[in-house]
Design a protein around this motif. Structure first.
Motif, short mmCIF file in Angstrom:
data_model
loop_
_atom_site.label_atom_id
_atom_site.label_comp_id
_atom_site.label_asym_id
_atom_site.label_seq_id
_atom_site.Cartn_x
_atom_site.Cartn_y
_atom_site.Cartn_z
N ALA A 287 83.63 -42.90 155.41
CA ALA A 287 82.81 -41.69 155.29
C ALA A 287 82.79 -41.03 156.67
O ALA A 287 82.89 -41.72 157.69
N THR A 288 82.68 -39.71 156.68
CA THR A 288 82.68 -38.98 157.94
C THR A 288 81.45 -38.09 158.03
O THR A 288 81.19 -37.27 157.15
N LEU A 289 80.72 -38.27 159.11
CA LEU A 289 79.56 -37.44 159.41
C LEU A 289 80.03 -36.38 160.42
O LEU A 289 80.39 -36.70 161.54
N VAL A 290 80.06 -35.13 159.97
CA VAL A 290 80.55 -34.03 160.79
C VAL A 290 79.37 -33.16 161.18
O VAL A 290 78.65 -32.66 160.32
N GLU A 291 79.18 -32.98 162.50
CA GLU A 291 78.06 -32.18 162.99
C GLU A 291 78.56 -30.90 163.63
O GLU A 291 79.56 -30.90 164.36
N ASN A 292 77.85 -29.81 163.38
CA ASN A 292 78.14 -28.53 164.01
C ASN A 292 76.83 -27.75 164.13
O ASN A 292 76.22 -27.41 163.12
N ASP A 293 76.39 -27.51 165.35
CA ASP A 293 75.17 -26.72 165.61
C ASP A 293 73.94 -27.23 164.83
O ASP A 293 73.20 -26.44 164.25
N GLY A 294 73.75 -28.54 164.82
CA GLY A 294 72.58 -29.11 164.17
C GLY A 294 72.65 -29.21 162.66
O GLY A 294 71.69 -29.60 162.01
N LYS A 295 73.77 -28.84 162.09
CA LYS A 295 73.99 -28.96 160.64
C LYS A 295 75.08 -30.02 160.43
O LYS A 295 75.91 -30.25 161.29
N PHE A 296 75.06 -30.61 159.24
CA PHE A 296 75.99 -31.68 158.91
C PHE A 296 76.73 -31.32 157.63
O PHE A 296 76.17 -30.73 156.71
N LEU A 297 78.00 -31.70 157.59
CA LEU A 297 78.88 -31.35 156.48
C LEU A 297 78.76 -32.40 155.37
O LEU A 297 78.97 -33.59 155.60
N PHE A 298 78.39 -31.92 154.18
CA PHE A 298 78.28 -32.78 153.00
C PHE A 298 79.09 -32.18 151.87
O PHE A 298 79.53 -31.04 151.96
N VAL A 299 79.26 -32.97 150.83
CA VAL A 299 79.90 -32.47 149.62
C VAL A 299 78.95 -32.63 148.45
O VAL A 299 78.18 -33.59 148.39
N GLU A 300 78.99 -31.66 147.56
CA GLU A 300 78.37 -31.80 146.26
C GLU A 300 79.50 -32.14 145.31
O GLU A 300 80.50 -31.43 145.24
N GLU A 301 79.33 -33.25 144.60
CA GLU A 301 80.37 -33.72 143.71
C GLU A 301 79.75 -34.17 142.39
O GLU A 301 78.55 -34.40 142.31
N ILE A 302 80.59 -34.27 141.39
CA ILE A 302 80.14 -34.72 140.07
C ILE A 302 80.54 -36.19 139.91
O ILE A 302 81.72 -36.53 139.98
#
Length: 148
Positions: free
Chosen positions: A10-25
């Protein structure tokens, strides 16, 4: 030996205090996860993390280090997952990259926004990984040894 854990990243990606997530089914429900997936044959853990992040979010990333290692047994199917969680920075958005078929969208969320959506988390590891990262659990990539 019949039982084997599934090796995942799993990868935790940070940019300007926000984190990249996915919405998946998954199992007919919309859930939130870090970009994550299974290690493939002849692939390193780093390669898997970079590939999965690109396939699920359209973002190419630079892996900077490790947040930690976790085990999770999914109640729905009894499968145990061994997860290596990385942290990374975004390098380039690649709109030509098609999203994996089960991904609805990639989203940037703050810690508070993720907590508000706690009921949607794919597993407890999603929030636990972010909280570990925010509390300073950041380890060098040199913790990984061996080529594959």
């Amino acid at each position: 030996m019949d039982w084997q854990p599934h090796v995942t990243v799993a990868t935790l990606v940070e940019n300007d205090g926000k984190f990249l997530f996915v919405e998946e089914i998954k199992n007919g429900q919309r859930v939130i996860n870090q970009p994550a997936g299974h290690l493939e044959q002849n692939e390193s853990l780093l390669e898997a993390a970079q590939r999965e992040t690109l396939e699920e979010t359209q973002w190419r990333v630079e892996i900077l280090g490790i947040v930690g290692f976790g085990l999770y047994t999914a109640p729905a199917n009894g499968v145990t997952y061994q997860r290596t969680s990385f942290f990374a920075r975004p390098v380039a958005f690649c709109p030509e990259q098609a999203l994996d078929s089960d991904i609805e969208q990639a989203i940037w969320l703050s810690y508070d926004e993720l907590k508000e959506r706690r009921a949607m988390l794919r597993s407890p590891l999603v929030l636990e990984c972010l909280e570990r990262y925010l509390s300073g659990h950041r380890y060098p990539l040199s913790m990984i040894y061996g080529t594959r």
